[in-house]
Enzyme design. Structure first.
Site, PDB file in Angstrom:
ATOM      1  N   LYS A  62     -51.130  41.544 112.942  1.00 25.31           N
ATOM      2  CA  LYS A  62     -51.691  41.648 111.593  1.00 25.31           C
ATOM      3  C   LYS A  62     -50.534  41.681 110.597  1.00 25.31           C
ATOM      4  O   LYS A  62     -49.629  42.533 110.702  1.00 25.31           O
ATOM      5  CB  LYS A  62     -52.517  42.921 111.500  1.00 25.31           C
ATOM      6  CG  LYS A  62     -53.755  42.809 110.638  1.00 25.31           C
ATOM      7  CD  LYS A  62     -54.584  44.076 110.777  1.00 25.31           C
ATOM      8  CE  LYS A  62     -55.764  44.067 109.839  1.00 25.31           C
ATOM      9  NZ  LYS A  62     -56.434  45.364 109.806  1.00 25.31           N
TER      10      LYS A  62
HETATM   11  O1  G3P Z   1     -59.815  46.231 108.031  1.00 23.17           O
HETATM   12  C1  G3P Z   1     -59.424  46.719 106.786  1.00 23.17           C
HETATM   13  C2  G3P Z   1     -60.144  47.971 106.526  1.00 23.17           C
HETATM   14  O2  G3P Z   1     -59.773  48.934 107.445  1.00 23.17           O
HETATM   15  C3  G3P Z   1     -60.037  48.530 105.156  1.00 23.17           C
HETATM   16  O3  G3P Z   1     -61.170  49.284 104.989  1.00 23.17           O
HETATM   17  O4  G3P Z   1     -62.596  50.980 103.972  1.00 23.17           O
HETATM   18  O5  G3P Z   1     -60.099  51.274 104.000  1.00 23.17           O
HETATM   19  O6  G3P Z   1     -61.147  49.584 102.510  1.00 23.17           O
HETATM   20  P1  G3P Z   1     -61.255  50.344 103.793  1.00 23.17           P
END
Ligand code: G3P
Length: 218
Positions: free
Chosen positions: A87
């Site tokens: 990633k």
């Molecule tokens: O895969 C990316 C994700 O983990 C981000 O999620 O909820 O932290 O915006 P969030």
């Protein structure tokens, strides 16, 4: 449509795997920190543990932001298991790293993507996946879905091989909307993933079926 789980929590990964519908896992440095996984050795072992649970692509994120560092870290991560996807953030160095990884047959996931322009560059560089963050776009009072829809259209125009992986999923609606516009993969925390099954009429209907069945046995 593929389902990935977006967590580094082993119990949640096991629970999603047991559902029988899981295709992969995504993690990020925040999710690893949340589980208290620190130090290169522990982090690498954690990725290997996840690979033992799920037979699918497992995203492992580089920490370096310079090109040389990204390449070094990414190669090490890719060597941990054949299912590891490196990633890499959508920065200028990230795009260069993706191009190099792609030439070497290392799978990549271009992360922290918030615009179609970033998604085009990721695809041109040969990313395996591109991860638009729908929830975080919504948080900024823009329409995350609208941007994802545009990406789907642009990728279709040019038959890009890169798969669109809807990330930063916060609820069931996000998953359904991603499916509606035709993303290839959704990576979701466990709660929205399980939430797809929830419907009060299913519960009421089942209760009634079982009650009728029981009555008929008397
Ligand atoms: O895969 C990316 C994700 O983990 C981000 O999620 O909820 O932290 O915006 P969030």
């Amino acid at each position: 449509m593929k389902f990935f789980i977006d967590t580094a929590n082993i119990e949640e990964i096991k629970e999603a795997e047991a559902m029988g519908i899981l295709d992969g896992v995504t993690t990020n440095p925040s999710l690893m920190a949340k589980e208290g996984i620190t130090g290169e050795e522990n982090v690498n072992k954690h990725y290997q543990d996840i690979c033992k649970i799920v037979d699918g692509h497992i995203s492992a994120e580089v920490i370096a932001t310079d090109l040389e560092g990204m390449l070094k870290e990414g190669k090490k991560l890719a060597s941990l298991h054949p299912n590891i996807v490196v990633k890499v953030p959508a920065t200028a160095n990230g795009i260069k790293a993706i191009k190099k990884f792609s030439a070497e047959g290392i799978k990549t996931n271009c992360t922290l993507v918030f615009s179609t322009g970033q998604a085009i560059l990721a695809a041109k560089a040969g990313a395996t996946y591109v991860s638009p963050f729908i929830g975080r776009i919504d948080d900024m009072n823009y329409d995350g879905l609208e941007i994802i829809e545009q990406m789907v259209q642009v990728y279709a125009n040019y038959n890009f091989d890169t798969e669109i992986l809807g990330a930063s999923i916060r609820n069931v609606k996000h998953i359904i909307e991603c499916a509606e516009v035709g993303v290839d993969v959704v990576t979701s925390p466990l709660k929205p993933l399980k939430g797809l099954l929830n419907h009060p009429l299913t519960d009421i209907g089942l209760e009634k079926f079982l009650a009728d069945h029981k009555k008929a046995q008397k």
